[in-house]
Scaffold this active site. Sequence first.
Site, PDB file in Angstrom:
ATOM      1  N   ASP A   1       8.767  -6.626   2.332  1.00 29.25           N
ATOM      2  CA  ASP A   1       8.918  -5.977   3.628  1.00 29.25           C
ATOM      3  C   ASP A   1      10.355  -5.492   3.718  1.00 29.25           C
ATOM      4  O   ASP A   1      11.292  -6.199   3.331  1.00 29.25           O
ATOM      5  CB  ASP A   1       8.596  -6.922   4.787  1.00 29.25           C
TER       6      ASP A   1
ATOM      7  N   GLY B   1       0.812  -1.202   0.000  1.00 27.40           N
ATOM      8  CA  GLY B   1       0.000   0.000   0.000  1.00 27.40           C
ATOM      9  C   GLY B   1       0.849   1.256   0.000  1.00 27.40           C
ATOM     10  O   GLY B   1       0.332   2.370   0.004  1.00 27.40           O
TER      11      GLY B   1
ATOM     12  N   PHE C   1      12.478   8.583   0.290  1.00 27.92           N
ATOM     13  CA  PHE C   1      11.474   8.580   1.350  1.00 27.92           C
ATOM     14  C   PHE C   1      12.019   7.804   2.536  1.00 27.92           C
ATOM     15  O   PHE C   1      13.124   7.256   2.487  1.00 27.92           O
ATOM     16  CB  PHE C   1      10.158   7.969   0.856  1.00 27.92           C
TER      17      PHE C   1
END
Length: 208
Positions: free
Chosen positions: A73, A12, A157
Amino acid sequence: MNRMFDLVLGTGNAKKLVELRMMLPEETIALTALSEIENAIDVVEDGETFSANAAKKATEQAKHLERWVLAEDSGLSVDALKGAPGVYSARYAGTHGDDEANNEKLLRELTDVPMDRRGAQFNCHLCLSDPDGNVRLAESGICRGRIATERSGGAGFGYDPLFVIPEYHKTFGELNLTVKRALSHRSRALRLFIPQLLRLVQSNSTSA
């Protein structure tokens, strides 16, 4: 390969999605973002390792959607903090995805820690599940660096503005996208993963 291989990217995180899409071969694989699927489920990331979280996200989403799912992940492990923030990287300061707060907390935790003890690594674990919830492929990538004493650069980011690549004397936040893509943990994992994925796609196409 005449038929496109349908693959759901099980993240997401919009910025991670961009990185994944830039490296995956879209001429062979029909990529669908999780945000484009109305009945996708939220999978609780409660694993103690990156690999456990990636596997859980891939297999649970795949079984629910009855589609192939690639999950990822990733996070930061700092040597002086015994591997923290680790699997809690995205919510290190408490709120999930608050990059500024996470960076501020990391700097506080490393106050007075000298540069030669600020070693760290970004970790990425990829996991591909078939529609029955079976793990079919898994791969990992790491990128070593150091944590700066202040943020530099506005690109990227997460912890990118703090993560220094020693060979370049710059943070990921300062490096251009081409260089970052060549060095990053996610890119390294994908470079190992993609050839295996293409072989699986070929096999799947041949047997279909």
